[in-house]
Motif scaffolding. Sequence first.
Motif, short mmCIF file in Angstrom:
data_model
loop_
_atom_site.label_atom_id
_atom_site.label_comp_id
_atom_site.label_asym_id
_atom_site.label_seq_id
_atom_site.Cartn_x
_atom_site.Cartn_y
_atom_site.Cartn_z
N GLU A 170 16.56 -2.00 2.27
CA GLU A 170 15.89 -2.05 1.06
C GLU A 170 15.05 -0.89 0.64
O GLU A 170 14.23 -0.74 1.42
N TYR A 171 15.66 -0.25 -0.45
CA TYR A 171 14.68 1.06 -0.92
C TYR A 171 13.63 0.28 -1.89
O TYR A 171 13.81 -0.48 -2.79
N GLY B 42 9.03 2.34 -6.92
CA GLY B 42 7.74 2.28 -7.59
C GLY B 42 7.06 0.78 -8.00
O GLY B 42 5.98 0.55 -8.20
N HIS B 43 8.28 0.12 -8.71
CA HIS B 43 7.97 -1.20 -9.26
C HIS B 43 7.72 -2.21 -8.28
O HIS B 43 7.46 -3.40 -8.49
N GLN B 44 7.82 -2.02 -6.85
CA GLN B 44 7.59 -2.77 -5.93
C GLN B 44 6.15 -3.31 -5.79
O GLN B 44 5.56 -3.96 -5.38
N GLY B 45 5.31 -2.36 -6.45
CA GLY B 45 3.71 -2.41 -6.30
C GLY B 45 3.35 -3.61 -7.35
O GLY B 45 2.14 -4.34 -7.25
N ASP B 46 4.03 -4.22 -8.23
CA ASP B 46 4.14 -5.30 -9.23
C ASP B 46 4.02 -6.45 -8.21
O ASP B 46 4.65 -6.74 -7.45
N PRO B 47 2.78 -7.36 -8.67
CA PRO B 47 2.56 -8.56 -7.63
C PRO B 47 3.90 -9.62 -7.58
O PRO B 47 4.14 -10.10 -6.55
N ARG C 79 12.71 -2.01 5.03
CA ARG C 79 12.30 -1.53 3.81
C ARG C 79 11.70 -0.08 3.92
O ARG C 79 11.44 0.37 4.94
N VAL C 80 12.41 0.68 3.10
CA VAL C 80 12.24 2.00 2.74
C VAL C 80 11.34 2.60 1.65
O VAL C 80 11.86 1.90 0.57
N GLN C 81 10.76 3.52 1.91
CA GLN C 81 9.91 3.76 0.86
C GLN C 81 10.14 5.08 0.56
O GLN C 81 10.86 6.00 1.61
#
Length: 177
Positions: free
Chosen positions: A111-112, A115-120, A142-144
């Motif tokens: 899973e990439y 930037g939106h992954q910072g949203d709670p 999980r890949v960043q």
Amino acid sequence: MLSVEELVAAGDSIVVEHGDEFPVPREQLASIADLWRIVGQHPGMRGVKKARLALDLIRVGADSAPETMMRLALVQAGLPEPLLNVVLRNGLGHPVVWPDAAYPEYRVALEYDGGHQGDPDQYRRDIKRQALTESLGWRELRVQKGDLEGDRPFVVERLRAFFSGVSAPADSQRTGS
């Protein structure tokens, strides 16, 4: 003007499609065959050689340029190419998880995290997805963005380490279930 990798990402975005089993079905703008036909109509044009190289690497299923870059980094490092558009099903056969890329024979989902992954709220959904993936007997990596950078992307090292510690089950299927 674009690199081969950038052309592949653009091509992936044109051919991406998802069937009815996905939360948001998606129709492709053109097929890979359509792209080959277009390139074939311009044999002497500047950039055609590079376009042909990119066409060999275009795949259906990548939803974003970073997902394409992740796949290309793995392939360029000599790792097996992950599958796209894999559907993980629950015990009743219902589709429940749609990883960005997967190695079904190893039961590994990639899973990439953009930037939106910072949203709670997105973070909570990601944690639930990971728990569901793991409850199905899969491992989620999980890949960043930083995991894709440099001459030796960290995602490559993570997967090499994972593959060196496991072997694919003899009875596994490349179906995602």
